[in-house]
Structures are given as C-alpha cells and as structure tokens.
Enzyme design. Structure first.
Site, short mmCIF file in Angstrom:
data_model
loop_
_atom_site.label_atom_id
_atom_site.label_comp_id
_atom_site.label_asym_id
_atom_site.label_seq_id
_atom_site.Cartn_x
_atom_site.Cartn_y
_atom_site.Cartn_z
N ASP A 89 26.62 8.51 19.50
CA ASP A 89 26.25 9.86 19.00
C ASP A 89 25.96 10.79 19.91
O ASP A 89 24.94 10.95 20.48
CB ASP A 89 24.90 9.80 17.94
CG ASP A 89 25.21 8.58 16.79
OD1 ASP A 89 26.25 7.95 16.79
OD2 ASP A 89 24.38 8.58 15.78
N LYS A 152 27.32 14.30 12.25
CA LYS A 152 25.84 13.98 11.79
C LYS A 152 25.11 15.23 11.77
O LYS A 152 25.08 16.23 12.58
CB LYS A 152 25.53 13.00 13.13
CG LYS A 152 24.19 12.65 12.97
CD LYS A 152 23.91 11.66 14.15
CE LYS A 152 22.34 11.29 14.48
NZ LYS A 152 22.11 10.36 15.51
N LYS A 182 26.76 11.31 8.53
CA LYS A 182 25.83 10.70 8.92
C LYS A 182 24.30 11.71 8.93
O LYS A 182 24.37 12.82 9.18
CB LYS A 182 25.64 10.14 10.26
CG LYS A 182 24.24 9.45 10.55
CD LYS A 182 24.21 8.73 11.97
CE LYS A 182 22.90 7.99 12.46
NZ LYS A 182 22.90 7.64 13.39
#
Length: 218
Positions: A89, A152, A182
């Site tokens: 991430d 995300k 996300k």
C-alpha cells in the site's frame, strides 16, 4: 445482509503504529487467523511474522507522508516483496497532486509498480480527505494508468481525516470494476464498515477488526 465471515474476508487487519512491538504484530497475526481476515497490514520493518494459513501479508510504502523520492519508495517496495509481502500500500506524492502535476503522480506510482510487479498487489493511497472531488478523480485515473490494482482512501495519519462514504463512492465510480477500492482510516463501527461496502469498497483497512465484526451475525 453480509455475514461476519464475508466481511472478515474483505479486511486487512492493520497495525501501523510506529511503536508496535514484535509481540503485538504476532498477536495481530493470530487474531487474523481467528477472525478470518484477508490479510494483516504491518510496517515494512515488521514483516518477519508467522502467518496463519490463508492470511496474506500486506505492508506500506512511503508511509505516511508520501513525500519520499520515487526511487526510495521503489527500493522500499522491492525490499518488502523480497521479505514476503503479498501486497504493498503506497502513498502518493500529495504535494504533486496539490500542484496538479498528475504526470508526476503517475510516474511516482509507476516507479513502485515496476519495483513490485504482479503478482504483488499494489494499492495506491490517495489521502482522499485532503483532496477535492476533481483531485480524487484525477488521482484514481493516475493510479489506474500506472497499473495499480487498488485505490485506497487514507493512511489514517493525515490531519484532514480518513475514509468517507462520499469519497469511496466517487472512487468506485471512477475506477469501476477495473480496480479495487480500499476504505481505510477511522472505520470503527460495524455500521461504518457496512456503509463503506455499500458505497463500493471491496477491501477495508481496520485496526479494531474484532469489534466491527462482532456487530454482525456469524
């Protein structure tokens, strides 16, 4: 109605506090196995952890500011993959986003993508709470062009805040079914988690996973 097991299978069980100990990370992994989460998400220096069967290992890159040079992010991502990370991430360069330099944002993501090619899953943290709607759309488009697998919302560390239903919905509308979405940052209740899923989130980053799941029928 989504079940507890179905929601758990969407969760990155997360511990990213800088002071996290080896024992706390080990407990996170044990909990992930017990709760049936998709993965654990930990700092790059905490990847040496024994995982229950079926639990993926996720980490972060350029975290939490995103202001690191692309070359540094790339080295960090490659090292994490070498240590066994299944998912990375990364944080975008938020300053470039604020400049409107979307080519620069894309190139930064591309550098990390090149360092951790498939099958490693690359999620791109855009810090949606700090962006306008137009910037959210542009950031998602840059991530898609750069070859990311997910967009995300948040690190959970930015003063602007974490995930919002509105941002998740806009992100999902922008990427369609081509990328995952996300939601992460400040999701502390069952109701909040379900609202994110309803808005289009396909993965959730949770630190209080147990309490969120306990609000659902098994």
């Amino acid at each position: 109605m989504i079940t507890r097991a179905e929601l758990a299978a969407m969760v990155d069980h997360t511990l990213l506090k800088p002071e996290s100990t080896a024992e706390q990370v080990a407990e996170l992994a044990r909990e992930a196995g017990e709760l049936g989460t998709y993965s654990i998400c930990v700092s790059p220096s905490r990847l040496d952890v024994e995982l229950p069967e079926g639990v993926k290992l996720a980490t972060v890159c350029g975290f939490p500011s995103g202001a690191h040079p692309s070359e540094v992010k790339a080295v960090e991502a490659a090292d994490s993959v070498a240590q066994g990370a299944d998912e990375v991430d990364m944080v975008i360069n938020l300053g470039l986003a604020m400049d409107g330099d979307w080519d620069g944002v894309r190139e930064d993501i591309e550098a990390v993508r090149a360092a951790c090619p498939e099958p490693t899953v690359l999620k791109v943290i855009i810090e949606s709470a700090a962006l306008s709607d137009e910037q959210i759309v542009a950031a998602c488009q840059a991530a898609e062009v750069a070859g990311a697998d997910f967009v995300k919302t948040s690190t959970g560390f930015h003063p602007a805040g974490g995930a919002s239903v509105e941002a998740v919905r806009l992100m999902a509308q922008t990427v369609g079914d081509r990328l995952g979405v996300k939601a992460s940052g400040g999701i502390r209740t069952t109701e909040a988690a379900l609202a994110m899923v309803e808005a289009g989130a396909t993965r959730l980053g949770l630190s209080g996973t147990r309490s969120v799941l306990e609000g659902l029928d098994s």
